[in-house]
Design a protein around this motif. Structure first.
Motif, PDB file in Angstrom:
ATOM      1  N   PRO A  80       0.794  -1.240   0.000  1.00 24.22           N
ATOM      2  CA  PRO A  80       0.000   0.000   0.000  1.00 24.22           C
ATOM      3  C   PRO A  80       0.824   1.287   0.000  1.00 24.22           C
ATOM      4  O   PRO A  80       0.486   2.237  -0.712  1.00 24.22           O
ATOM      5  N   ARG A  81       1.906   1.348   0.776  1.00 30.53           N
ATOM      6  CA  ARG A  81       2.652   2.615   0.865  1.00 30.53           C
ATOM      7  C   ARG A  81       3.368   2.944  -0.441  1.00 30.53           C
ATOM      8  O   ARG A  81       3.707   4.108  -0.677  1.00 30.53           O
ATOM      9  N   PHE A  82       3.601   1.944  -1.289  1.00 35.11           N
ATOM     10  CA  PHE A  82       4.169   2.207  -2.606  1.00 35.11           C
ATOM     11  C   PHE A  82       3.064   2.444  -3.623  1.00 35.11           C
ATOM     12  O   PHE A  82       3.177   3.326  -4.479  1.00 35.11           O
ATOM     13  N   ARG A  83       2.010   1.680  -3.536  1.00 41.32           N
ATOM     14  CA  ARG A  83       0.901   1.785  -4.486  1.00 41.32           C
ATOM     15  C   ARG A  83       0.293   3.181  -4.477  1.00 41.32           C
ATOM     16  O   ARG A  83      -0.062   3.734  -5.522  1.00 41.32           O
ATOM     17  N   VAL A  84       0.209   3.799  -3.287  1.00 42.06           N
ATOM     18  CA  VAL A  84      -0.396   5.120  -3.186  1.00 42.06           C
ATOM     19  C   VAL A  84       0.462   6.193  -3.865  1.00 42.06           C
ATOM     20  O   VAL A  84      -0.036   7.244  -4.261  1.00 42.06           O
ATOM     21  N   LEU A  85       1.760   5.932  -4.024  1.00 45.50           N
ATOM     22  CA  LEU A  85       2.651   6.905  -4.662  1.00 45.50           C
ATOM     23  C   LEU A  85       2.631   6.825  -6.183  1.00 45.50           C
ATOM     24  O   LEU A  85       2.973   7.798  -6.869  1.00 45.50           O
ATOM     25  N   LEU A  86       2.247   5.690  -6.716  1.00 47.88           N
ATOM     26  CA  LEU A  86       2.363   5.465  -8.155  1.00 47.88           C
ATOM     27  C   LEU A  86       1.622   6.473  -9.035  1.00 47.88           C
ATOM     28  O   LEU A  86       2.165   6.915 -10.044  1.00 47.88           O
ATOM     29  N   PRO A  87       0.392   6.872  -8.698  1.00 46.34           N
ATOM     30  CA  PRO A  87      -0.329   7.755  -9.622  1.00 46.34           C
ATOM     31  C   PRO A  87       0.317   9.118  -9.851  1.00 46.34           C
ATOM     32  O   PRO A  87       0.237   9.657 -10.949  1.00 46.34           O
TER      33      PRO A  87
END
Length: 237
Positions: A80-87
């Protein structure tokens, strides 16, 4: 994993795509860039590169770093902490080379009558070592050779990364931090390490920084680089 790289702003050709972005940025050439140092990164829609700290010192509740120095490509969509940065928080790290180390096999010494003198031998003729000597040998790390990886063209290139703002403990202000994304090694890097940083082509750099594209479009650029365009050199550490 990529834990060291080099970046030399004084040797970026004027016609290179990074030249205008790095112009005016106050940093010295760094031939041993490492986590915790401030280094240039290129952000989406930003007119100039900025200085950001490699890896965040902040920790998650589970004790893991909020933004480590490397993020595995396979984890981007699932943690989650990486996924939220992707956009919105993708970035490019300009470099001119990166480094890996490989253990060097020590040469076996020939056991001669002279070296055996005064040393007890077992039934097979091997020296019997004391407990202290065995402990010392166990703790000894095998020597390692340092290798530099760069493009055959010797031009600067971009690594795919993530960035985020975090609290700077020294100033109490928000500051940018970044991480390098890694993928499986290509045939140039595989003899030295099973991972490598994601090297972007000039075309995939545009895709990676384009926040108007769909996730699949920019995620697909996270591939091992063409090994035929890379050079590997043994260097002194």
């Amino acid at each position: 994993m990529c834990g060291r790289y080099s970046v030399n702003n004084k040797k970026v050709p004027k016609e290179h795509r990074f030249a205008a972005l790095l112009e005016g940025l106050d940093f010295e050439p760094n031939f041993d860039a490492r986590p915790s140092q401030q280094l240039p990164v290129i952000l989406p829609d930003a007119p100039k590169a900025v200085l950001a700290t490699w890896a965040s010192p902040e920790k998650e509740p589970d004790g893991k770093p909020t933004l480590p120095f490397n993020v595995r490509q396979e984890n981007l969509l699932f943690i989650p902490r990486f996924r939220v940065l992707l956009p919105r928080n993708r970035c490019i790290i300009p470099v001119d080379g990166f480094f890996e180390w490989k253990e060097v096999e020590p040469e076996e010494e020939e056991v001669t009558a002279e070296t055996q003198a005064g040393v007890a031998l077992d039934l097979f003729g091997n020296p019997i070592l004391s407990k202290i000597e065995r402990s010392r040998l166990k703790k000894m790390k095998p020597p390692k050779q340092k290798y530099r990886f760069n493009l055959k063209s010797e031009e600067p290139f971009g690594l795919a990364g993530l960035w985020r703002e975090g609290l700077n403990r020294d100033t109490g202000e928000l500051a940018p931090y970044f991480s390098i994304i890694t993928t499986g090694a290509n045939t140039a890097v595989a003899p030295y390490h099973d991972r490598m940083p994601v090297i972007l082509t000039p075309e995939s750099e545009q895709t990676w920084l384009n926040n108007r594209l769909q996730e699949k479009q920019w995620y697909n650029v996270l591939q091992p680089y063409d090994s035929r365009q890379m050079a590997v050199t043994a260097v002194k550490d």
